[in-house]
Design an enzyme around this catalytic site. Structure first.
Site, short mmCIF file in Angstrom:
data_model
loop_
_atom_site.label_atom_id
_atom_site.label_comp_id
_atom_site.label_asym_id
_atom_site.label_seq_id
_atom_site.Cartn_x
_atom_site.Cartn_y
_atom_site.Cartn_z
N THR A 17 0.82 -1.21 0.00
CA THR A 17 0.00 0.00 0.00
C THR A 17 0.85 1.26 0.00
O THR A 17 0.44 2.30 -0.53
CB THR A 17 -0.93 -0.02 1.22
OG1 THR A 17 -1.85 -1.10 1.04
CG2 THR A 17 -1.71 1.26 1.38
N THR A 97 1.67 -4.21 4.31
CA THR A 97 1.50 -4.51 5.73
C THR A 97 1.00 -5.94 5.98
O THR A 97 1.20 -6.48 7.06
CB THR A 97 0.49 -3.53 6.37
OG1 THR A 97 -0.77 -3.63 5.69
CG2 THR A 97 0.99 -2.10 6.36
N1 ASP Z 1 -2.63 -5.47 0.77
C1 ASP Z 1 -1.60 -4.52 1.11
C2 ASP Z 1 -0.27 -5.26 1.12
O1 ASP Z 1 0.00 -5.94 2.07
C3 ASP Z 1 -1.90 -3.91 2.41
C4 ASP Z 1 -0.92 -2.88 2.87
O2 ASP Z 1 0.20 -2.75 2.40
O3 ASP Z 1 -1.30 -2.14 3.81
O4 ASP Z 1 0.47 -5.18 0.17
#
Ligand code: ASP
Length: 330
Positions: A17, A97
């Site tokens: 993200t 994340t």
């Molecule tokens: N779906 C995303 C990922 O893990 C979520 C994020 O980065 O907050 O790449």
């Protein structure tokens, strides 16, 4: 300012993200992760120029829900290759994340250097109002550029906090304050260019870990125990050739009777079975809620099921025979 004396930090981007983009700045959920390149991420943080000299590489452009063991090996090998160089003082990895805690723990146990390695991420895409990625990136580079961060294992810098890779876990689906180290707390803080450590992790990591990256990762899967859990999943995994199973058990790693017999049968067929807990914090004690001696199982201690899976993969790849020792030590 004479920037040539600043530490040289490699920023390795993998997506997430933090590199996400939405058509509308008010969107913090409907966006595509991993589409913005590392150069653009760095351009959004001009203050980096007074913290470090940056060497940037795009390792991958994925949503971290799709992280793979093969990519772990690529990333880890690149980090090791950079950190042996005299002109690189530390590494920052930008990541999604969702599986950040798994990648961080894998690197914590396999990177062969005491130079700082810091992961960071964001909960809001780069196009969002109040995007959290730029400040998280600046803080991560600030930590990686700090001499105090050396020898502390792989770190996660997120929302002004510094976490140990072993202990950190994602605890919110939406909050900017999404990470916690539930049993242990943060190692320290980073704010306005100041890095402050308040404690260190004692368990072995990085240069003192016995584990290494692999080209051939063993199949290790996770099953969950719950009301009415049956043996179907475990039997299917054994038939598929699984080498290790982590159970996300109830409470202190207890398992439904329907699941337990299947796991005992799996152990008899040479499958390594580790008991963790689905609770989210606390420890799973050996011979506590289940008799590991009688079942032939191993207790995961304070590792959550996803991190227990990482350690089990490493231990099986290294053909370790005393698995309980590994879970007790790491
Ligand atoms: N779906 C995303 C990922 O893990 C979520 C994020 O980065 O907050 O790449």
């Amino acid at each position: 300012m004479n920037t040539s004396s600043l530490p040289r930090i490699a920023v390795l981007a993998t997506g997430g993200t933090i590199a996400g983009s939405a058509g509308d700045a008010s969107k913090t959920a409907g966006y595509r992760a991993g589409v913005v390149g590392v150069d653009k991420l760095l351009d959004a943080v001009p203050a980096l120029g007074s913290v470090a000299r940056i060497h940037a590489e795009q390792i991958a452009s994925i949503d971290s829900k799709d992280m793979s063991a093969a990519l772990w090996t690529t990333l880890g090998r690149r980090i090791d290759a950079l950190l042996v160089r005299d002109d690189i003082d530390g590494v920052v990895v930008t990541h999604g994340t969702d599986t950040l805690e798994e990648t961080a723990y894998l690197l914590h146990l396999t990177v062969k250097s005491t130079k700082p390695v810091v992961l960071t991420a964001a909960m809001r895409p780069s196009t969002a109002l109040s995007a959290d990625g730029p400040l998280n990136l600046l803080n991560a580079v600030t930590v990686a550029a700090s001499k105090d961060a050396a020898g502390k294992g792989v770190l996660v810098a997120f929302n002004n906090q510094i976490h140990c890779a072993r202990d950190v876990t994602k605890t919110s689906t939406y909050a900017v304050d999404a990470f916690r180290s539930p049993e242990t707390g943060v190692l320290g803080f980073v704010q306005d260019g100041r890095v402050e450590f308040q404690r260190i992790a004692l368990r072995p990591h990085t240069a003192s870990s016995e584990f290494a990256l692999s080209e051939q990762w063993p199949m290790v899967e996770i099953v969950t125990s719950y009301a009415d859990a049956s043996r179907v999943t475990v039997d299917a995994l054994v038939a598929a050739g699984v080498k290790g199973i982590v159970v996300a058990g109830t409470g202190n790693g207890s398992m439904h009777a329907g699941l337990t017999q299947a796991l005992v049968d799996a152990v008899k067929r040479g499958v390594a079975v580790v008991r963790a807990s689905r609770v989210g914090s606390g420890h799973v004690m050996r011979n506590g809620a289940a008799n590991d001696d009688a079942l032939g199982t191993v207790s995961a201690g304070s590792l959550n099921p996803y991190k227990a899976r990482v350690l089990l993969m490493l231990a099986l790849a290294a053909e370790v025979s005393d698995l309980q020792r590994v879970f007790d030590v790491y």
